[in-house]
Design a protein around this motif. Structure first.
Motif, short mmCIF file in Angstrom:
data_model
loop_
_atom_site.label_atom_id
_atom_site.label_comp_id
_atom_site.label_asym_id
_atom_site.label_seq_id
_atom_site.Cartn_x
_atom_site.Cartn_y
_atom_site.Cartn_z
N VAL A 73 0.84 -1.20 0.00
CA VAL A 73 0.00 0.00 0.00
C VAL A 73 0.87 1.25 0.00
N ASN A 74 1.96 1.23 0.74
CA ASN A 74 2.89 2.36 0.72
C ASN A 74 3.60 2.50 -0.63
N ILE A 75 3.95 1.37 -1.24
CA ILE A 75 4.56 1.43 -2.57
C ILE A 75 3.56 2.02 -3.57
N ARG A 76 2.31 1.63 -3.46
CA ARG A 76 1.27 2.19 -4.33
C ARG A 76 1.12 3.69 -4.10
N TYR A 77 1.11 4.09 -2.84
CA TYR A 77 0.98 5.51 -2.53
C TYR A 77 2.12 6.31 -3.13
N ALA A 78 3.35 5.85 -2.94
CA ALA A 78 4.52 6.64 -3.34
C ALA A 78 4.75 6.64 -4.84
N LEU A 79 4.56 5.49 -5.49
CA LEU A 79 4.94 5.35 -6.90
C LEU A 79 3.80 4.91 -7.81
N ASP A 80 2.67 4.58 -7.25
CA ASP A 80 1.52 4.02 -7.97
C ASP A 80 1.89 2.73 -8.70
N SER A 81 2.85 2.01 -8.16
CA SER A 81 3.26 0.73 -8.71
C SER A 81 2.48 -0.38 -8.00
N VAL A 82 1.85 -1.24 -8.80
CA VAL A 82 1.00 -2.31 -8.26
C VAL A 82 1.40 -3.64 -8.88
N ASN A 83 1.62 -4.63 -8.04
CA ASN A 83 1.90 -5.98 -8.53
C ASN A 83 1.65 -6.97 -7.41
N MET A 84 0.67 -7.83 -7.58
CA MET A 84 0.39 -8.91 -6.63
C MET A 84 0.28 -8.40 -5.20
N SER A 85 -0.55 -7.37 -4.99
CA SER A 85 -0.57 -6.69 -3.69
C SER A 85 -0.86 -7.62 -2.52
N ALA A 100 15.53 11.10 -0.42
CA ALA A 100 15.09 12.47 -0.18
C ALA A 100 15.62 13.40 -1.27
N ASP A 101 16.86 13.19 -1.68
CA ASP A 101 17.51 14.07 -2.66
C ASP A 101 17.81 13.38 -3.98
N GLY A 102 17.28 12.20 -4.19
CA GLY A 102 17.68 11.46 -5.37
C GLY A 102 16.55 10.67 -5.95
N PRO A 103 16.89 9.54 -6.54
CA PRO A 103 15.90 8.82 -7.34
C PRO A 103 14.95 7.97 -6.49
N ALA A 104 13.91 7.49 -7.17
CA ALA A 104 13.02 6.46 -6.62
C ALA A 104 13.35 5.17 -7.34
N VAL A 105 13.85 4.20 -6.59
CA VAL A 105 14.30 2.93 -7.15
C VAL A 105 13.28 1.86 -6.76
N LEU A 106 12.74 1.18 -7.75
CA LEU A 106 11.79 0.09 -7.50
C LEU A 106 12.49 -1.24 -7.73
N PHE A 107 12.41 -2.11 -6.76
CA PHE A 107 12.97 -3.46 -6.86
C PHE A 107 11.81 -4.40 -7.13
N SER A 120 5.62 7.40 -14.38
CA SER A 120 6.55 8.51 -14.55
C SER A 120 7.45 8.75 -13.35
N LEU A 121 7.09 8.25 -12.17
CA LEU A 121 7.83 8.58 -10.96
C LEU A 121 8.89 7.55 -10.61
N VAL A 122 8.93 6.43 -11.31
CA VAL A 122 9.94 5.40 -11.06
C VAL A 122 11.18 5.74 -11.89
N ASP A 123 12.27 6.07 -11.21
CA ASP A 123 13.49 6.47 -11.92
C ASP A 123 14.34 5.28 -12.37
N GLU A 124 14.26 4.20 -11.59
CA GLU A 124 15.10 3.04 -11.91
C GLU A 124 14.40 1.78 -11.43
N ILE A 125 14.46 0.72 -12.23
CA ILE A 125 13.92 -0.58 -11.83
C ILE A 125 15.06 -1.58 -11.75
N ARG A 126 15.13 -2.24 -10.61
CA ARG A 126 16.11 -3.31 -10.41
C ARG A 126 15.38 -4.59 -10.04
N ALA A 127 16.07 -5.71 -10.20
CA ALA A 127 15.49 -6.99 -9.78
C ALA A 127 15.52 -7.08 -8.26
#
Length: 426
Positions: A73-85, A100-107, A120-127
């Motif tokens: 739910v927090n990941i959805r709030y911050a980045l609107d990223s949803v997967n198998m919630s 705080a001063d840099g990117p939003a990284v989604l693993f 648009s708000l996810v700057d980088e996706i990692r495994a």
């Protein structure tokens, strides 16, 4: 073909509503068609940007380099990223690191990176490096170490300091990060306070979720016939939510007749009889991930209430209306408690312990106890643009339970109810 079935599963014509006001909440184009959201992409993008900014404001206030989010739910709030919630609520298999001063990284879960296309708000996706015992087995210690090395390296590279807020994390992960010189900060305080103040765009998204919920409630009302099971009635809300792009229902709180008291039984295959009180709490996570948390009670077959049912219902309405009228910016929770409606003694043993709570993408901060339980409450005050749910549960020895709840926006001038589904007339 009719969208409704009788207790035997046969398609039937919808019954005539006793209360025609409720019929208006069905899709005007036909109950067999899902509602279509009128909201533009600008509203969603505005809400997304606002929410991420709120998270970063909290990082600034608490002097944290970043926040590590595992709660979906927090990941959805911050980045609107949803997967198998629901699955990731009990399997820590994806997470986000927001600086705080840099990117939003989604693993992201392996092989699911594409579900984030267009965000648009996810700057980088990692495994994601998953170290659940389910996955790691005897390699657990090594997997935790590899995971912690990556987080610590990112903090060292991109963080202003080594203070990391965390919303939820198993003890092995906390120990591994601390071993690498990371100072862990309680992150739920940050996320709850970020989420509690809604933007105008968020309110529009919430209004739509409530609209979908009320369409589901109208379907429930229409099939509240003798012979239906509690589950069959409850399924109408699931159906309307799912086909309208909603997510899930947090509970299964619909019961009828004697099963309504005590509260908190879940819906069952019990068949509802004519005149039984049907009481429910939607707890619905709907379209765009927002919560519609509404409660109503009505009789099976929509027959006239008995004298006792009318008495209980009138008391529940009194509690809802009194406490709703109190809500205003700057009112402390202690002041609210002092002014709040007092539950009569004969209803005390059957009370609902919460008078009001925040609502956004789920039940949220604040949580304000009913007056007999207020000694356990936290401090704070209601603020403008909070969305708050006002609760009532009224029952006595041997009676059915009446459950009512409304969802309220706190404006500069006072409370504005967001739900419009009618109360029963008593």
């Amino acid at each position: 073909m009719s969208a409704f079935r009788n207790a035997s599963g046969d398609h039937v014509a919808p019954p005539v509503f006793k209360d025609e006001r409720k019929r208006t909440f069905l899709n005007p184009e036909g109950a067999d068609k899902p509602l279509q959201s009128p909201l533009t992409s600008d509203v969603l993008e505005g809400a997304r940007s606002y929410r991420l900014a709120r998270i970063r404001e909290q990082l600034e206030q608490h002097d944290c380099a970043a926040i590590l989010l595992y709660d979906p739910v927090n990941i959805r709030y911050a980045l609107d990223s949803v997967n198998m919630s629901i699955w990731t609520m009990h399997n820590a298999a994806r997470y986000a690191l927001i600086f705080a001063d840099g990117p939003a990284v989604l693993f992201e879960f392996h092989g699911a990176e594409h579900v984030n296309d267009g965000l648009s708000l996810v700057d980088e996706i990692r495994a994601a490096r998953t170290w659940l015992y389910l996955v790691a087995g005897e390699h657990l210690e090594d997997r935790v170490g590899t995971w912690a090395d990556e987080i610590a390296d990112l903090i060292a590279e991109r963080g202003r300091n080594r203070r990391l807020a965390v919303d939820k994390l198993e003890h092995l992960g906390v120990a591994a990060l601390e071993k690498r010189g990371i100072e862990i900060v309680e992150g739920q305080e940050l996320t709850e306070h970020a989420r509690c103040i809604k933007s105008a765009d968020e309110i529009e998204l919430m209004r739509w979720t409530i609209r979908v919920c009320e369409a589901g409630m109208a379907r429930m009302y229409e099939v509240s016939e003798p012979g239906r099971t509690e589950r069959e009635i409850w399924a109408e809300l699931h159906f309307e939510n799912a086909r309208s792009g909603g997510e899930w229902l947090e509970t299964k709180l619909l019961t009828a007749g004697t099963r309504t008291n005590p509260w908190y039984r879940e819906c069952s295959d019990a068949r509802v009889e004519l005149g039984d009180m049907i009481s429910f709490d939607t707890d619905m996570i709907g379209p765009y991930g927002y919560c519609a948390d509404l409660s109503r009670s009505w009789t099976c077959g929509h027959v006239e209430m008995t004298a006792k049912q009318r008495e209980l219902y009138a008391v529940a309405r009194e509690q809802i209306e009194h406490n709703t009228a109190l809500l205003r910016p700057g009112l402390s929770f202690e002041e609210f408690n002092e002014l709040s409606w007092r539950i009569p003694e004969k209803y005390l043993p059957y009370r609902y312990s919460v008078a009001a709570h925040g609502t956004g993408m789920a039940d949220e901060w604040p949580w304000v106890h009913l007056h007999p339980d207020f000694e356990h409450n936290h401090g704070g005050a209601f603020q403008e643009n909070m969305v708050v749910n006002v609760e009532s549960l009224i029952a006595e020895a041997g009676s059915e339970s009446i459950k009512l709840e409304t969802q309220v926006l706190i404006t500069a001038t006072g409370p504005e109810r967001l739900d419009r589904f009618p109360w029963e007339e008593v």
